[in-house]
Design a protein around this motif. Structure first.
Motif, PDB file in Angstrom:
ATOM      1  N   LYS A 250      33.565  37.518  33.842  1.00  0.00           N
ATOM      2  CA  LYS A 250      34.215  38.129  32.858  1.00  0.00           C
ATOM      3  C   LYS A 250      33.276  37.691  30.978  1.00  0.00           C
ATOM      4  O   LYS A 250      32.749  36.940  31.623  1.00  0.00           O
TER       5      LYS A 250
ATOM      6  N   ASN B  78      39.481  31.581  36.119  1.00  0.00           N
ATOM      7  CA  ASN B  78      40.624  32.002  36.718  1.00  0.00           C
ATOM      8  C   ASN B  78      40.705  32.365  37.957  1.00  0.00           C
ATOM      9  O   ASN B  78      40.577  33.102  38.770  1.00  0.00           O
TER      10      ASN B  78
ATOM     11  N   THR C 196      42.253  32.329  41.999  1.00  0.00           N
ATOM     12  CA  THR C 196      43.366  32.531  41.967  1.00  0.00           C
ATOM     13  C   THR C 196      44.234  32.664  43.759  1.00  0.00           C
ATOM     14  O   THR C 196      42.948  32.916  44.079  1.00  0.00           O
TER      15      THR C 196
ATOM     16  N   ASP D 129      37.041  35.788  37.193  1.00  0.00           N
ATOM     17  CA  ASP D 129      38.080  36.047  37.871  1.00  0.00           C
ATOM     18  C   ASP D 129      37.516  36.004  39.341  1.00  0.00           C
ATOM     19  O   ASP D 129      36.723  36.771  40.099  1.00  0.00           O
TER      20      ASP D 129
ATOM     21  N   THR E 174      39.695  35.661  43.410  1.00  0.00           N
ATOM     22  CA  THR E 174      40.971  35.880  44.016  1.00  0.00           C
ATOM     23  C   THR E 174      40.176  35.172  45.297  1.00  0.00           C
ATOM     24  O   THR E 174      39.638  35.161  46.340  1.00  0.00           O
TER      25      THR E 174
HETATM   26  C1  LIG Z   1      43.725  36.316  36.649  1.00  0.00           C
HETATM   27  O1  LIG Z   1      42.879  37.160  37.564  1.00  0.00           O
HETATM   28  C2  LIG Z   1      44.146  38.036  38.498  1.00  0.00           C
HETATM   29  C3  LIG Z   1      43.531  38.434  39.208  1.00  0.00           C
HETATM   30  O2  LIG Z   1      42.330  39.064  39.583  1.00  0.00           O
HETATM   31  C4  LIG Z   1      44.475  38.747  37.672  1.00  0.00           C
HETATM   32  O3  LIG Z   1      45.289  39.429  37.467  1.00  0.00           O
HETATM   33  C5  LIG Z   1      45.214  38.549  36.220  1.00  0.00           C
HETATM   34  O4  LIG Z   1      45.469  38.793  34.675  1.00  0.00           O
HETATM   35  C6  LIG Z   1      44.196  37.447  35.350  1.00  0.00           C
HETATM   36  N1  LIG Z   1      44.646  36.548  34.634  1.00  0.00           N
HETATM   37  C7  LIG Z   1      43.830  36.326  33.299  1.00  0.00           C
HETATM   38  C8  LIG Z   1      44.892  35.392  32.250  1.00  0.00           C
HETATM   39  O5  LIG Z   1      42.698  36.644  33.044  1.00  0.00           O
END
Ligand SMILES: *[C@@H]1O[C@H](CO)[C@@H](O)[C@H](O)[C@H]1NC(C)=O
Length: 340
Positions: free
Chosen positions: A157, A163, A165, A191, A193
Motif C-alpha cells: 500500500k 497491518n 492479520t 496488508d 494476512t
Molecule cells: C488490515 O488488513 C485486513 C486484511 O487484509 C483488511 O481487511 C483491513 O481493512 C486492514 N486494516 C487497515 C487499517 O488497513
C-alpha cells in the motif's frame, strides 16, 4: 532472532537475482514449446546412474527417438504411459556450480523451472547428504519441491504501516518480525494476512513472488548393491522409489509414482454415433480440466463452435449429462462435443 532473519533475507535476495537472469534467458528462444503432455527433469550428481536410468526408461517405453532438445539438454525420449506422452529431460549442470554465473547452468535452471515433475537421482551407496545439496541448489533458484505456495495474503500500500492479520496462531512470526523482514525489502506499508502457521522463509517467498512449486521424486539407484535390511531403511525416505537402473528393477513402481505425482487427467473422446476412443486420451493437467480447457487442447478454434458437451463418467450425475464449457471434467471421463 533478528540476525538470522536478516541473514535469510540476504540469501534470498541473492537468489532472486539469479532467477531474474533465468527469465531473461528464457526470452531468447531457449524455452522450447512443450511437446507431449508433461515434462520430467532428471537431476543428479555424475555417476549416480542417471543416464542409464534415462536410456533404460526411454528404451523400454519410448516411441520417439532421442533428439537434441537444445544445445544444452537432450531429450532421451518421450515415453507413452497410460496414454500420456511424457517428455524425459536430462538437466546437466545444476550441481556443477550452476549458481556461479555460468550461463549454461542458468539456462538449465530455466528449463528446470518449466518441468511438471523433478526426479532427483541418488546413489544409495553415497551419503544421503547429497540429497540435501541438490535440494538446496534447486531451492536457491526458486524451485520449491513437494510443497504448496504459502497461504499468505500480501498487498503493498502507499500508507498505513504494516497491518498484520493472523487467522491462526503463529509459532515463528509476529508483527515485529514481519515488519523487519519487509523492511529488508524497503516495504513499510502493506496488508499481510497469515492464513496458516507460516515461516519467515514462506513470507519471503511471497514477497519475492517468483517461486515455482514442483513435485519431486527421489530415485534411489543401485539397490542391487545393498542388503535387504538397508533397503528397508531406504524405503522410509519420503517421496522415494528404490530402483536398479542397470537391472531395470522396480521400474513399474517408479512409473506408477511418476503418474501419481504428475496428476494428469485422461479424457476420452466419443465421436457421435461411435464408441469412445480409449486408445488415445486427451491428457490435461489436473489444475485445468474444464470442458473449455479440453477444447483448447484439441484446437484453439473449437471453443468458438462449441454449443454444449455430453459427458459420461465420475464428474456427472447422469450418463450422459449435458454440460457447458465451465464444467470440470474428471479422470477417465468420456466427452462428446456438440457444435453450433
Ligand atoms: C488490515 O488488513 C485486513 C486484511 O487484509 C483488511 O481487511 C483491513 O481493512 C486492514 N486494516 C487497515 C487499517 O488497513
Amino acid at each position: 532472532g533478528e540476525p538470522s532473519v536478516r541473514h535469510r533475507c540476504r540469501r534470498h535476495r541473492h537468489h532472486e537475482h539469479d532467477v531474474g537472469q533465468d527469465r531473461r534467458d528464457r526470452g531468447q528462444g531457449f524455452d522450447v514449446a512443450k511437446t507431449g503432455d508433461a515434462r520430467i527433469g532428471f537431476v543428479g550428481f555424475p555417476s549416480v546412474g542417471k543416464s542409464t536410468l534415462l536410456s533404460n526408461l526411454a528404451g523400454v517405453y519410448s516411441e520417439v527417438a532421442a533428439y537434441e532438445f537444445t544445445t544444452l539438454t537432450t531429450v532421451p525420449g518421450v515415453i507413452r504411459y497410460k496414454g500420456a506422452k511424457i517428455q524425459l529431460l536430462d538437466l546437466p549442470g545444476i550441481i556443477e556450480g550452476a549458481k556461479d554465473g555460468k550461463s549454461r547452468g542458468r539456462q538449465v535452471i530455466a528449463v528446470a523451472r518449466t518441468c511438471n515433475l523433478i526426479l532427483i537421482v541418488l546413489d544409495v551407496l553415497k551419503p544421503l547428504g547429497h540429497k540435501k545439496i541438490i535440494e538446496n541448489e534447486l531451492e536457491g533458484f526458486g524451485i520449491r519441491l513437494n510443497s504448496k505456495p504459502p497461504n499468505i495474503g500480501f498487498k503493498k500500500k502507499d500508507k498505513g504501516g504494516i497491518n498484520l492479520t493472523a487467522t491462526c496462531p503463529q509459532s515463528e512470526l509476529d508483527t515485529e518480525t514481519v515488519r523487519s523482514i519487509l523492511a529488508e525489502y524497503k516495504i513499510h506499508n502493506a496488508d499481510v494476512t497469515l492464513r496458516s502457521d507460516v515461516t519467515a522463509d514462506d513470507l519471503i517467498d511471497v514477497v519475492e513472488g517468483n517461486r515455482v512449486y514442483i513435485p519431486c521424486i527421489y530415485v534411489l539407484n543401485k539397490i542391487d548393491q545393498i542388503s535387504l535390511e538397508e533397503l528397508d531403511i531406504i524405503y522410509k525416505v519420503p517421496h522415494c522409489v528404490p530402483i536398479s537402473a542397470h537391472h531395470r528393477w522396480n521400474f513399474d513402481d517408479l512409473l506408477e509414482k511418476i503418474w501419481d505425482y504428475l496428476k494428469l487427467v485422461r479424457i476420452y473422446t466419443k465421436p457421435k454415433g461411435q464408441l469412445p476412443d480409449y486408445s488415445s486420451p486427451v491428457v490435461l493437467p489436473y489444475s485445468r480440466t474444464t470442458v473449455e480447457d479440453f477444447c483448447m487442447k484439441i484446437h484453439k478454434n473449437l471453443i468458438k463452435e462449441f454449443k454444449y458437451a455430453l459427458v459420461w463418467g465420475s464428474s456427472v450425475k447422469h450418463n450422459p449429462q449435458k454440460v457447458g464449457k465451465d464444467h470440470t471434467l474428471e479422470d477417465e471421463d468420456v466427452i462428446q462435443i456438440v457444435k453450433k
